[in-house]
Design a protein around this motif. Structure first.
Motif, PDB file in Angstrom:
ATOM      1  N   LYS A 126       4.897 -13.833  23.772  1.00 37.08           N
ATOM      2  CA  LYS A 126       5.624 -15.069  23.459  1.00 37.08           C
ATOM      3  C   LYS A 126       6.937 -14.736  22.746  1.00 37.08           C
ATOM      4  CE  LYS A 126       6.184 -19.476  23.302  1.00 37.08           C
ATOM      5  NZ  LYS A 126       6.410 -20.201  24.560  1.00 37.08           N
ATOM      6  N   LEU A 127       6.884 -13.764  21.852  1.00 35.76           N
ATOM      7  CA  LEU A 127       8.104 -13.352  21.146  1.00 35.76           C
ATOM      8  C   LEU A 127       9.119 -12.784  22.134  1.00 35.76           C
ATOM      9  CD1 LEU A 127       6.510 -11.683  17.985  1.00 35.76           C
ATOM     10  CD2 LEU A 127       7.765 -13.838  18.057  1.00 35.76           C
ATOM     11  N   LYS A 168      11.274 -17.572   7.520  1.00 37.13           N
ATOM     12  CA  LYS A 168      11.852 -17.528   8.871  1.00 37.13           C
ATOM     13  C   LYS A 168      10.912 -16.876   9.895  1.00 37.13           C
ATOM     14  CE  LYS A 168      15.386 -19.450   7.049  1.00 37.13           C
ATOM     15  NZ  LYS A 168      15.260 -20.907   6.986  1.00 37.13           N
ATOM     16  N   CYS A 169       9.650 -17.151   9.772  1.00 39.07           N
ATOM     17  CA  CYS A 169       8.692 -16.648  10.755  1.00 39.07           C
ATOM     18  C   CYS A 169       8.700 -17.578  11.969  1.00 39.07           C
ATOM     19  CB  CYS A 169       7.293 -16.590  10.147  1.00 39.07           C
ATOM     20  SG  CYS A 169       7.205 -15.432   8.766  1.00 39.07           S
ATOM     21  N   VAL A 170       8.635 -16.990  13.145  1.00 40.66           N
ATOM     22  CA  VAL A 170       8.760 -17.796  14.364  1.00 40.66           C
ATOM     23  C   VAL A 170       7.434 -17.932  15.109  1.00 40.66           C
ATOM     24  CG1 VAL A 170      11.220 -17.307  14.664  1.00 40.66           C
ATOM     25  CG2 VAL A 170       9.527 -15.756  15.663  1.00 40.66           C
ATOM     26  N   LEU A 171       6.398 -17.344  14.550  1.00 38.99           N
ATOM     27  CA  LEU A 171       5.058 -17.446  15.152  1.00 38.99           C
ATOM     28  C   LEU A 171       4.049 -17.212  14.022  1.00 38.99           C
ATOM     29  CD1 LEU A 171       4.031 -15.966  18.555  1.00 38.99           C
ATOM     30  CD2 LEU A 171       2.510 -15.674  16.610  1.00 38.99           C
ATOM     31  N   GLY A 178       2.916 -13.659  32.394  1.00 42.86           N
ATOM     32  CA  GLY A 178       2.385 -12.293  32.408  1.00 42.86           C
ATOM     33  C   GLY A 178       1.416 -11.989  31.284  1.00 42.86           C
ATOM     34  N   THR A 179       1.161 -12.968  30.403  1.00 43.35           N
ATOM     35  CA  THR A 179       0.294 -12.731  29.245  1.00 43.35           C
ATOM     36  C   THR A 179      -1.128 -12.382  29.671  1.00 43.35           C
ATOM     37  OG1 THR A 179       1.605 -14.272  27.930  1.00 43.35           O
ATOM     38  CG2 THR A 179      -0.592 -13.742  27.106  1.00 43.35           C
TER      39      THR A 179
END
Lengths: 426, 326
Positions: free
Chosen positions: A179-180, A253-256, A343-344
């Motif tokens: 996802k990142l 500032k974490c995005v997940l 593709g995960t």
């Protein structure tokens, strides 16, 4: 005066309704949650096993089935009882048993009065009380999840068990890393901004092992990822977990986000902020349809089946036992098809196959460093005295939860490079 | 500035259930009823709203925003009202001990919430034990659409669901009513000296019932807010925690003034989340989280030493009124 107040209250309500009515338009159809990547298998009785008519088993739980942690045990326990055709008058569930002398009383009642052949307790703090009771009932088998001292206690009828949940966490980490990568590719973040936030309960090895394996899973596909961790000091506190996750999102500032704590605090914070979330202990899709990615959990059914069948066959139960992906002790939910990156699923299945083949080790020392150094030796606390004494690194990897050589309960307690603890002294 | 605005925003979000609870308890206590059942009533309010919302959400394909708000809201008010009536009947009509009744009601309310919460969880057959009312909760959580465009100002003032504003409005209305209206004067008279109020022709029983029920309903909204807005519609058993007791602590801290309770609630909310913003070491968490209670004890000591008449609790607080004893 009263009329004026009522008018004011009604006006506020009408304004609120008008505002939200506007927001209700245009909802798209969703793909929803896909099939479970590692489902809980149907339990079937092994050939040649006969359950005696007088066989009885007891389960001691810290809380009841409305607790995330205990429900996982109770559901698996009932599943096995049904599959092995053990009627409800021959199994007992004692819920809400604290980590105090009520545990001892419950164990004595199950062993002495109820006549149970096996007693299983689900919480770490129950172990000391089982150790007190077990010698008084040598014909009863006392099994305990997450415990550390069966091997050293010298009590023949005391057993520990855990599962290699770090493998499940690693797979969930792959979903996060993918996802990142998608966010980087879409220009939403730069490679350096690929920062994961993690809400942990305590600084115990169980939490550190889980978060590190999750991080290494993400790093295996997204090399630039880093992770910030906030601990709440509680296994279950909706407010603290939600606030910790919100602080990670807003200020750090974490995005997940992912978590190792039992409430829905972190998934809720993620859903409200629109930030992807990797959950734990079961699917939380319905609480975060726009943000949930995947979840991992321990499946206790294989262990329950194992101890019952070993007992009924007259064979010994392993002093320490660790379930794996291969034994169906580690399960993965479905992927949220609306949120995951392309593709995960293939990447996770690749890892699952490698785990089953024994070619992939989560804590491969070539993939992580401590202060810039690759470790070749680490003295872990395997005997539960809080002092490291056993080297657990061999053949190029940290050998976590090896029940045969060391113990099943996690002992990986290293803070590796790339992970920053924001509120601990470590 | 953004950092401070975000901290204050979270403090307000955390403080709002406390504000509902404190306002409700102040209204109740002004009538002389010490309702220690408020934590339980907040639970009952929350689960009643959840029950209403659950059956509505599951009975329709697409959710109507007006009904999504009104059904849980009215269910919550009804549940809290019934719980308050139990307290009223026992303490006012039957003259039961207020402390015992209140504590019993709290135990009952928490059990009531967990029993019906657990029942709903069973119906959902969820793998993880929770009830998700996300489809209707988003209407509670909706804030002003222009909030994000205004930067820190929008974050601080316009980023909340309507219940946050309602909590402030109710606290201000309660302040005005108690201080400046005939109803407020008579209510205070009942709380200070019910015998005198009775002699003056004030319906003591009526006022006690009225204030306790209104107070309970206001407090119940705190439970509803926590589930439908703060938690995004997620009910988990025991998720509400000990916020009801914090609300009662705020009543003392605010010296029985709803307007001061606004500040006190947000202060307590801020202290609750402070550890995340000062990166306090985990080992210090219990000490940091002790601060609101320490401050309350200090407030109690100070008000006791100073003995200012306007800072004291209602004189007949916690005492049953027997007309025959005059």
């Amino acid at each position: 005066m009263f009329k004026r107040i009522m008018a004011l209250v009604l006006a506020v309500l009408m304004c609120a309704t008008m505002t939200v009515a506007l927001a209700s338009c245009g909802e798209d159809e969703k793909l929803g949650e896909g099939a479970e990547l590692l489902p809980r298998n149907t339990v079937t009785k092994s050939e040649g096993v006969t359950i005696p008519a007088d066989f009885k088993i007891g389960l001691i739980c810290l809380h009841d089935e409305n607790s995330t942690y205990d429900k996982n045990f109770i559901d698996a326990f009932k599943q096995v009882m049904t599959a092995l055709e053990i009627p409800s008058d021959r199994y007992f569930i004692k819920a809400g048993i604290g980590e105090d002398d009520t545990c001892e009383a419950a164990a004595r009642d199950l062993a002495g009065n109820k006549g149970c052949n096996i007693i299983f307790a689900d919480s770490f703090g129950h172990e000391q009380f089982l150790k007190k009771v077990a010698p008084d009932f040598p014909n009863v088998q006392f099994c305990h999840a997450t415990g550390t001292s069966a091997k050293t206690a010298g009590i023949a009828n005391l057993h520990n068990a855990f599962a290699s949940i770090y493998e499940g966490r690693y797979c969930a980490g792959i979903a996060a890393g993918m996802k990142l990568n998608e966010m980087i590719k879409d220009g939403k973040i730069t490679a350096e901004q690929a920062v994961i936030g993690y809400v942990g309960a305590f600084t115990y090895a169980e939490v550190v092992s889980g978060m590190t394996s999750f991080y290494l899973g993400a790093k295996s596909v997204c090399p630039s990822v880093t992770m910030k961790v906030r601990y709440t000091g509680s296994w279950y506190d909706q407010g603290k977990e939600q606030e910790a996750a919100t602080a990670l999102i807003n200020n750090d500032k974490c995005v997940l986000i992912s978590q190792h704590a039992d409430s829905l605090g972190a998934p809720t914070a993620c859903q409200q902020a629109g930030v992807p979330n990797v959950s734990y202990n079961g699917s939380t899709y319905s609480a975060g349809e726009d943000t949930f990615l995947i979840s991992s959990a321990i499946n206790w059914a294989p262990y329950f089946q194992y101890i019952i069948e070993q007992f009924c066959k007259g064979e010994t139960i392993a002093t320490d036992w660790c379930g794996t992906i291969a034994t169906n002790s580690v399960v993965l939910s479905g992927l949220n098809l609306d949120v995951i990156a392309e593709g995960t699923e293939a990447k996770i299945k690749e890892a699952i196959n490698a785990f089953k083949a024994g070619t992939l080790h989560v804590f491969d020392t070539s993939t992580w460093t401590v202060n810039g150094q690759h470790l070749t030796e680490y003295l872990a606390d395997v005997d539960g005295d809080f002092t490291g004494e056993t080297n657990v690194i061999h053949d190029g990897y940290f050998d976590e939860s090896n029940a045969d050589s060391f113990r099943s309960a996690p002992y990986f307690d290293i803070t590796i490079d790339g992970i920053t603890n924001l509120n601990t002294v470590k | 500035m953004n950092f401070i605005a975000q901290f204050l925003q979270r403090a307000i979000l955390q403080g709002t259930p406390l504000l509902f609870g404190a306002t409700g308890e102040i209204i109740t206590e002004k009538s002389g009823n010490l309702n220690l059942g408020i934590p339980g009533i907040m639970y009952v309010g929350a689960i009643s709203g959840v029950i209403g919302g659950f059956f509505y959400q599951n009975s329709v394909k697409s959710v109507n925003p007006f009904l999504a708000i009104m059904i849980p809201l009215l269910s919550c008010l009804l549940g809290a009202l019934l719980a308050s009536l139990i307290y009223c009947f026992l303490t006012i009509t039957l003259h039961a001990n207020q402390n015992v009744t209140g504590l019993a009601l709290t135990t009952f309310g928490v059990g009531f919430g967990n029993f019906f919460g657990g029942s709903l969880i069973k119906i959902t057959k969820s793998e993880v034990p929770y009830v998700a009312l996300t489809k209707i909760a988003k209407y509670y959580h909706s804030s002003f659409p222009f909030a994000k465009k205004l930067g820190w100002f929008g974050t601080l003032f316009f980023s909340y669901g309507f219940l946050v504003y309602l909590a402030v409005i109710l606290a201000i209305v309660a302040t005005v009513l108690l201080k400046r209206s005939r109803i407020g004067l008579q209510l205070r008279a009942v709380g200070e000296n019910p015998a005198t109020a009775d002699a003056a022709g004030i319906n003591v029983t009526g006022y006690k019932y009225f204030a306790t029920c209104i107070g309970g309903m206001v407090a119940g909204l705190g439970g509803l807010y926590f589930i439908m807005d703060y938690s995004g519609g997620i009910w988990s058993n025991n998720g509400f925690g000990d916020r009801g007791w914090l609300a009662i602590a705020i009543v003392i801290f605010a010296m029985w003034r709803p307007n001061l309770a606004i500040f006190a609630s947000y202060l307590f909310g801020g202290l609750y989340i402070l550890f995340n913003y000062i990166n306090a070491k985990m080992q210090l968490l219990p000490i940091i989280q002790m601060i609101p209670y320490v401050v309350t004890i200090l407030a109690l000591i100070l008000t006791s030493i100073r003995k200012k008449r306007e800072n004291q609790p209602p004189a007949s607080l916690g005492l049953s009124y027997f007309r025959e004893e005059r």
